[in-house]
Design a protein around this motif. Structure first.
Motif, PDB file in Angstrom:
ATOM      1  N   SER A  55       0.828  -1.214   0.000  1.00 38.02           N
ATOM      2  CA  SER A  55       0.000   0.000   0.000  1.00 38.02           C
ATOM      3  C   SER A  55       0.864   1.267   0.000  1.00 38.02           C
ATOM      4  CB  SER A  55      -0.919   0.013   1.226  1.00 38.02           C
ATOM      5  OG  SER A  55      -0.188   0.200   2.426  1.00 38.02           O
ATOM      6  N   GLN A  56       2.166   1.100   0.249  1.00 40.40           N
ATOM      7  CA  GLN A  56       3.110   2.225   0.218  1.00 40.40           C
ATOM      8  C   GLN A  56       3.570   2.530  -1.213  1.00 40.40           C
ATOM      9  OE1 GLN A  56       4.840   3.757   3.275  1.00 40.40           O
ATOM     10  NE2 GLN A  56       2.922   3.063   4.166  1.00 40.40           N
ATOM     11  N   ILE A  57       2.789   2.095  -2.194  1.00 33.81           N
ATOM     12  CA  ILE A  57       3.155   2.255  -3.605  1.00 33.81           C
ATOM     13  C   ILE A  57       3.398   3.712  -3.977  1.00 33.81           C
ATOM     14  CG2 ILE A  57       0.783   2.454  -4.444  1.00 33.81           C
ATOM     15  CD1 ILE A  57       3.537   0.373  -6.104  1.00 33.81           C
ATOM     16  N   GLY A 104      10.604  10.127 -12.865  1.00 35.83           N
ATOM     17  CA  GLY A 104      10.870   9.827 -11.462  1.00 35.83           C
ATOM     18  C   GLY A 104      10.313   8.483 -11.049  1.00 35.83           C
ATOM     19  N   VAL A 105       9.101   8.181 -11.486  1.00 36.99           N
ATOM     20  CA  VAL A 105       8.473   6.895 -11.140  1.00 36.99           C
ATOM     21  C   VAL A 105       9.275   5.733 -11.713  1.00 36.99           C
ATOM     22  CG1 VAL A 105       6.458   5.433 -11.561  1.00 36.99           C
ATOM     23  CG2 VAL A 105       6.148   7.804 -10.824  1.00 36.99           C
ATOM     24  N   MET A 106       9.719   5.855 -12.959  1.00 40.00           N
ATOM     25  CA  MET A 106      10.522   4.785 -13.554  1.00 40.00           C
ATOM     26  C   MET A 106      11.846   4.629 -12.805  1.00 40.00           C
ATOM     27  SD  MET A 106      10.876   2.382 -15.805  1.00 40.00           S
ATOM     28  CE  MET A 106       9.826   2.593 -17.256  1.00 40.00           C
ATOM     29  N   GLY A 107      12.472   5.754 -12.474  1.00 40.69           N
ATOM     30  CA  GLY A 107      13.726   5.680 -11.735  1.00 40.69           C
ATOM     31  C   GLY A 107      13.564   5.009 -10.391  1.00 40.69           C
ATOM     32  N   ASN A 108      12.492   5.314  -9.684  1.00 33.10           N
ATOM     33  CA  ASN A 108      12.257   4.716  -8.374  1.00 33.10           C
ATOM     34  C   ASN A 108      11.809   3.258  -8.482  1.00 33.10           C
ATOM     35  OD1 ASN A 108      12.908   6.915  -6.611  1.00 33.10           O
ATOM     36  ND2 ASN A 108      11.070   7.949  -7.346  1.00 33.10           N
ATOM     37  N   THR A 109      11.147   2.914  -9.561  1.00 27.49           N
ATOM     38  CA  THR A 109      10.786   1.511  -9.790  1.00 27.49           C
ATOM     39  C   THR A 109      12.040   0.668 -10.015  1.00 27.49           C
ATOM     40  OG1 THR A 109       8.684   2.185 -10.802  1.00 27.49           O
ATOM     41  CG2 THR A 109       9.413  -0.068 -11.212  1.00 27.49           C
ATOM     42  N   VAL A 110      12.980   1.208 -10.781  1.00 23.32           N
ATOM     43  CA  VAL A 110      14.250   0.515 -11.014  1.00 23.32           C
ATOM     44  C   VAL A 110      15.031   0.404  -9.698  1.00 23.32           C
ATOM     45  CG1 VAL A 110      16.488   0.661 -12.178  1.00 23.32           C
ATOM     46  CG2 VAL A 110      14.391   1.167 -13.440  1.00 23.32           C
ATOM     47  N   LEU A 213       7.497  -2.261 -18.817  1.00 19.13           N
ATOM     48  CA  LEU A 213       8.714  -2.245 -18.006  1.00 19.13           C
ATOM     49  C   LEU A 213       8.409  -1.912 -16.548  1.00 19.13           C
ATOM     50  CD1 LEU A 213      11.404  -0.498 -20.262  1.00 19.13           C
ATOM     51  CD2 LEU A 213      11.455  -2.848 -19.390  1.00 19.13           C
ATOM     52  N   SER A 214       7.658  -0.844 -16.345  1.00 21.84           N
ATOM     53  CA  SER A 214       7.398  -0.393 -14.980  1.00 21.84           C
ATOM     54  C   SER A 214       6.529  -1.395 -14.209  1.00 21.84           C
ATOM     55  CB  SER A 214       6.734   0.988 -14.980  1.00 21.84           C
ATOM     56  OG  SER A 214       5.563   1.007 -15.773  1.00 21.84           O
ATOM     57  N   LEU A 215       5.442  -1.854 -14.830  1.00 18.57           N
ATOM     58  CA  LEU A 215       4.573  -2.812 -14.154  1.00 18.57           C
ATOM     59  C   LEU A 215       5.249  -4.168 -13.993  1.00 18.57           C
ATOM     60  CD1 LEU A 215       1.030  -2.067 -15.629  1.00 18.57           C
ATOM     61  CD2 LEU A 215       2.044  -1.270 -13.486  1.00 18.57           C
ATOM     62  N   GLY A 216       6.055  -4.541 -14.982  1.00 20.68           N
ATOM     63  CA  GLY A 216       6.759  -5.824 -14.913  1.00 20.68           C
ATOM     64  C   GLY A 216       7.746  -5.834 -13.743  1.00 20.68           C
ATOM     65  N   MET A 217       8.560  -4.791 -13.620  1.00 20.60           N
ATOM     66  CA  MET A 217       9.508  -4.723 -12.504  1.00 20.60           C
ATOM     67  C   MET A 217       8.786  -4.648 -11.165  1.00 20.60           C
ATOM     68  SD  MET A 217      12.726  -2.354 -13.717  1.00 20.60           S
ATOM     69  CE  MET A 217      11.709  -1.022 -14.387  1.00 20.60           C
ATOM     70  N   LEU A 218       7.693  -3.907 -11.150  1.00 22.80           N
ATOM     71  CA  LEU A 218       6.920  -3.785  -9.906  1.00 22.80           C
ATOM     72  C   LEU A 218       6.342  -5.131  -9.501  1.00 22.80           C
ATOM     73  CD1 LEU A 218       5.929  -1.716  -7.827  1.00 22.80           C
ATOM     74  CD2 LEU A 218       3.895  -1.370  -9.257  1.00 22.80           C
ATOM     75  N   PHE A 219       5.792  -5.864 -10.452  1.00 17.00           N
ATOM     76  CA  PHE A 219       5.206  -7.182 -10.173  1.00 17.00           C
ATOM     77  C   PHE A 219       6.266  -8.156  -9.653  1.00 17.00           C
ATOM     78  CE2 PHE A 219       4.215 -11.495 -11.639  1.00 17.00           C
ATOM     79  CZ  PHE A 219       3.000 -11.688 -10.995  1.00 17.00           C
ATOM     80  N   LEU A 220       7.435  -8.167 -10.308  1.00 21.10           N
ATOM     81  CA  LEU A 220       8.500  -9.083  -9.904  1.00 21.10           C
ATOM     82  C   LEU A 220       9.112  -8.690  -8.569  1.00 21.10           C
ATOM     83  CD1 LEU A 220      10.311  -9.580 -13.352  1.00 21.10           C
ATOM     84  CD2 LEU A 220       8.873 -11.237 -12.141  1.00 21.10           C
ATOM     85  N   ALA A 221       9.151  -7.384  -8.305  1.00 20.82           N
ATOM     86  CA  ALA A 221       9.761  -6.910  -7.049  1.00 20.82           C
ATOM     87  C   ALA A 221       8.864  -7.183  -5.858  1.00 20.82           C
ATOM     88  CB  ALA A 221      10.054  -5.419  -7.148  1.00 20.82           C
TER      89      ALA A 221
END
Length: 222
Positions: A55-57, A104-110, A213-221
């Motif tokens: 929930s801290q997304i 910024g969102v992509m950078g923080n997702t990475v 890319l963003s959702l994929g990394m988020l899902f895997l993380a």
């Protein structure tokens, strides 16, 4: 100054919000702007906690307004002031804001994906994204001024990335993520003067790639 604010309202709004957050840390934490607990409390990224509590997304966004120490804050404020005004003229206010936030969102997702054990913050992810976006429109556009500026920003990106490699406590992967986000956003966000710089198919592909890319990394993380 008033005329500048009217012409680039988003740039000055970002400067204001970033400054207010930094000053709030100064006031409520008595100048402690470098400790990990303080940075996390005010919105910094800490991947392990995000994994524990998805929930801290919102922490994918808030770190761009939080800074670690005076040097970090002043450097990024200056960068926002310089590149923000240029980018806001190129994309217009709302598309520039979207470019800034998406980078910024992509950078923080990475950062979440590759370095979840690090407490990270700063506008650098967004700034690197805007650097990359200006480089893209300079390379593919027809405006000779933007072509020159694009070459300058390409050099700035290379120098900064090399510098980051030898600088401790700098999120190299976060900066790379911001670059990727900015590159893709530059393709699917049309500029004011050259709205048809990229064909619709390329815009759609860039947008789809950003989402995957963003959702994929988020899902895997998580």
């Amino acid at each position: 100054m008033i005329n500048e604010i009217k012409r680039q309202p988003v740039t000055f709004s970002l400067l204001l919000v970033t400054t207010v957050v930094f000053m709030a840390i100064q006031i409520f934490r008595f100048g402690d702007t470098t400790s990990s607990p303080t940075i996390f409390e005010f919105g910094g990224m800490y991947g392990h906690y995000l994994k524990y509590d998805p929930s801290q997304i919102w922490r994918l966004l808030t770190p761009v307004f939080v800074h670690i120490g005076w040097q970090h804050f002043l450097f990024n404020i200056f960068a926002i002031y310089i590149v923000g005004q240029l980018a806001e003229q190129i994309w217009g206010s709302w598309r520039f804001l979207l470019l800034y936030l998406l980078s910024g969102v992509m950078g923080n997702t990475v950062t979440l994906f590759f370095t979840p054990d690090v407490v990270a913050a700063g506008a650098s992810t967004s700034i690197f994204g805007v650097f990359a976006a200006v480089s893209v429109v300079g390379y593919f556009g027809r405006n000779p001024y933007l072509k020159q500026m694009g070459q300058s920003y390409q050099a700035i990106i290379v120098v900064n990335l090399i510098f980051n490699l030898f600088t401790p406590n700098v999120s190299f992967v976060g900066h790379l993520g911001g670059l990727v986000g900015g590159l893709l956003a530059a393709v699917f966000l049309p500029t004011i003067s050259e709205k048809h710089m990229f064909k619709k198919e390329k815009r759609f592909l860039a947008l789809a790639l950003y989402v995957v890319l963003s959702l994929g990394m988020l899902f895997l993380a998580l």
